[in-house]
Design an enzyme around this catalytic site. Structure first.
Site, mmCIF file in Angstrom:
data_model
loop_
_atom_site.group_PDB
_atom_site.id
_atom_site.type_symbol
_atom_site.label_atom_id
_atom_site.label_comp_id
_atom_site.label_asym_id
_atom_site.label_seq_id
_atom_site.Cartn_x
_atom_site.Cartn_y
_atom_site.Cartn_z
ATOM 1 N N GLU A 36 53.916 -34.931 -10.673
ATOM 2 C CA GLU A 36 55.244 -35.355 -10.240
ATOM 3 C C GLU A 36 55.826 -34.325 -9.272
ATOM 4 O O GLU A 36 55.951 -33.143 -9.609
ATOM 5 C CB GLU A 36 56.144 -35.512 -11.468
ATOM 6 C CG GLU A 36 55.641 -36.575 -12.439
ATOM 7 C CD GLU A 36 56.120 -36.349 -13.858
ATOM 8 O OE1 GLU A 36 56.993 -35.486 -14.061
ATOM 9 O OE2 GLU A 36 55.611 -37.033 -14.766
ATOM 10 N N LEU A 65 56.523 -40.955 -12.597
ATOM 11 C CA LEU A 65 56.963 -40.171 -13.743
ATOM 12 C C LEU A 65 56.275 -40.729 -14.986
ATOM 13 O O LEU A 65 56.867 -41.468 -15.769
ATOM 14 C CB LEU A 65 58.486 -40.258 -13.873
ATOM 15 C CG LEU A 65 59.147 -39.394 -14.940
ATOM 16 C CD1 LEU A 65 59.026 -37.930 -14.602
ATOM 17 C CD2 LEU A 65 60.621 -39.784 -15.072
ATOM 18 N N GLU A 67 53.310 -39.099 -17.551
ATOM 19 C CA GLU A 67 52.298 -38.094 -17.888
ATOM 20 C C GLU A 67 51.003 -38.723 -18.403
ATOM 21 O O GLU A 67 49.910 -38.242 -18.112
ATOM 22 C CB GLU A 67 52.862 -37.107 -18.921
ATOM 23 C CG GLU A 67 53.839 -36.094 -18.364
ATOM 24 C CD GLU A 67 55.209 -36.680 -18.083
ATOM 25 O OE1 GLU A 67 55.994 -36.038 -17.339
ATOM 26 O OE2 GLU A 67 55.509 -37.784 -18.600
ATOM 27 N N GLN A 89 55.058 -30.991 -15.432
ATOM 28 C CA GLN A 89 56.162 -30.176 -14.929
ATOM 29 C C GLN A 89 56.572 -29.108 -15.935
ATOM 30 O O GLN A 89 56.949 -27.994 -15.553
ATOM 31 C CB GLN A 89 57.358 -31.054 -14.570
ATOM 32 C CG GLN A 89 57.183 -31.798 -13.265
ATOM 33 C CD GLN A 89 58.476 -32.401 -12.758
ATOM 34 O OE1 GLN A 89 59.392 -32.704 -13.530
ATOM 35 N NE2 GLN A 89 58.564 -32.576 -11.456
ATOM 36 N N PHE A 90 56.530 -29.445 -17.221
ATOM 37 C CA PHE A 90 56.773 -28.495 -18.298
ATOM 38 C C PHE A 90 55.839 -28.858 -19.445
ATOM 39 O O PHE A 90 55.509 -30.029 -19.644
ATOM 40 C CB PHE A 90 58.232 -28.537 -18.771
ATOM 41 C CG PHE A 90 59.216 -28.063 -17.732
ATOM 42 C CD1 PHE A 90 59.578 -26.730 -17.640
ATOM 43 C CD2 PHE A 90 59.758 -28.966 -16.834
ATOM 44 C CE1 PHE A 90 60.472 -26.304 -16.677
ATOM 45 C CE2 PHE A 90 60.664 -28.551 -15.860
ATOM 46 C CZ PHE A 90 61.016 -27.202 -15.783
ATOM 47 N N ILE A 94 54.141 -32.892 -22.061
ATOM 48 C CA ILE A 94 52.755 -33.335 -22.179
ATOM 49 C C ILE A 94 52.551 -34.347 -23.304
ATOM 50 O O ILE A 94 51.536 -35.035 -23.352
ATOM 51 C CB ILE A 94 51.811 -32.125 -22.401
ATOM 52 C CG1 ILE A 94 50.367 -32.482 -22.034
ATOM 53 C CG2 ILE A 94 51.916 -31.597 -23.831
ATOM 54 C CD1 ILE A 94 49.421 -31.289 -22.027
ATOM 55 N N PRO A 96 53.500 -37.434 -24.067
ATOM 56 C CA PRO A 96 53.044 -38.801 -23.775
ATOM 57 C C PRO A 96 51.575 -38.865 -23.344
ATOM 58 O O PRO A 96 50.957 -39.938 -23.434
ATOM 59 C CB PRO A 96 53.971 -39.240 -22.631
ATOM 60 C CG PRO A 96 55.184 -38.397 -22.774
ATOM 61 C CD PRO A 96 54.684 -37.077 -23.253
ATOM 62 N N HIS A 136 61.920 -28.239 -22.458
ATOM 63 C CA HIS A 136 61.294 -27.545 -21.332
ATOM 64 C C HIS A 136 60.607 -26.238 -21.728
ATOM 65 O O HIS A 136 59.710 -25.770 -21.018
ATOM 66 C CB HIS A 136 62.329 -27.235 -20.248
ATOM 67 C CG HIS A 136 62.882 -28.451 -19.570
ATOM 68 N ND1 HIS A 136 63.600 -29.410 -20.240
ATOM 69 C CD2 HIS A 136 62.827 -28.846 -18.273
ATOM 70 C CE1 HIS A 136 63.957 -30.361 -19.392
ATOM 71 N NE2 HIS A 136 63.509 -30.040 -18.192
#
Length: 333
Positions: A36, A65, A67, A89-90, A94, A96, A136
């Site tokens: 993303e 968007l 994962e 991204q963070f 993860i 999903p 995050h």
């Protein structure tokens, strides 16, 4: 014969990570990046900045968007000859993708009797101390060290970041590459321009010592070094600090030799205590070096809670005071 010295430059960890991906994309056309905002925006931390301009949008792919879609697509690419690097991204995002990673990526070699491998890397920033919102800052590496077929790697400095990421990209099996956000821009160290690899599964002795072994990883390496250097001033005792670097598989030999030498051990990590990687490290010590121990192994960890709001974040993280207290406890046993 004249030897040309290797070119080096001082990089932050995030720059070293970018350099590793750029190096491998230049060398190998099968390496590509998915995630993303990794393309036009260069990633949320700018880890992929400039790569879409150099390699094009067919090799640096901005994804929806989703994962699960990012990881699932990467599994398909990997079994068909590509080497995808997919970015979460963070780390806390993860979840999903857990099903795709655990039921497909890590099982493909066994499922196909070795016909297929899955040479993919999942990059994920993790860790508290940067005042990020909920989810995050999760540090849940232990969820993944329990999964056979998946290597789990985390650097603590720019040199290792580049070398470990290159080794991860070249590995024939899936690698979860978690990056401590607090280390992204906290300093610069010398990093060679050329390609090099830091072997996966090998810990590093960050500091030699004689009385206590401290085993840690990620951002806690820097915190531990600072705490120990201050504590050792004027003391007769010294600590040996081991950066595990690879959390699965663990470097059993380095851990064993260090604990045999010092006779005492402390494990430090910022993840919650229960079920953390510290349990595996302590079990390994008990199996391999029990008769050398002069005291029970101590551990310093985060609390068994989600990472709190940022006004309480530093209270959640293992502090220098807690690390030194554990060292003194094992010395006084």
């Amino acid at each position: 014969m004249t030897t040309v010295a290797a070119q080096v430059k001082k990089l932050t960890m995030i720059q070293a990570i970018t350099d590793a991906m750029k190096t491998m994309m230049k060398e190998d056309d099968s390496v590509l990046i998915l995630g993303e905002d990794v393309g036009i925006n260069g990633g949320v931390f700018r880890a992929t900045e400039g790569l879409i301009e150099e390699f094009g949008d067919e090799r640096v792919v901005d994804t929806p968007l989703a994962e699960s879609g990012i990881v699932g697509t990467s599994v398909g690419l990997a079994v068909n000859g590509f080497k995808p690097i997919c970015e979460m991204q963070f780390f806390g995002f993860i979840y999903p993708a857990f099903n795709q990673l655990i039921t497909h990526a890590t099982r493909m070699r066994q499922r196909s009797l070795g016909r297929y491998t899955v040479p993919m890397v999942i990059r994920a920033p993790y860790g508290a101390g940067v005042k990020a919102p909920e989810i995050h800052s999760d540090s849940v590496e232990a969820l993944f060290t329990h999964i056979p077929g998946l290597k789990v790697v985390t650097p603590s400095n720019p040199y290792d970041a580049k070398g470990l990421l290159i080794a991860s990209i070249e590995d024939p099996d899936p690698v979860l590459f978690i990056e401590p956000m607090r280390c992204y821009r906290t300093g610069r160290t010398q990093v060679p321009d050329e390609k090099y690899a830091v072997e996966l599964g090998k810990a590093a002795t960050v500091k030699e010592g004689t009385d206590v072994t401290i085993l840690t990883w990620g951002a806690m390496v820097q915190d531990t070094v600072k705490a120990v250097e201050k504590w050792e001033a004027g003391k007769d005792a010294s600590c040996e600090i081991i950066d595990l670097r690879t959390l699965y598989p663990l470097d059993k030999e380095t851990i064993r030799k260090s604990v045999e030498k010092t006779g005492r051990a402390v494990v430090v990590h910022e993840a919650p205590e229960t079920g953390g990687v510290s349990g595996d490290v302590i079990s390994l010590i008990n199996d391999a070096a029990f008769f050398y121990l002069k005291a029970p192994v101590q551990k310093v960890t985060g609390f068994d809670t989600p990472v709190p709001v940022y006004s309480l974040e530093l209270d959640y993280l293992p502090s220098a005071q807690k690390i030194i207290h554990a060292v003194e406890q094992t010395l006084q046993y």
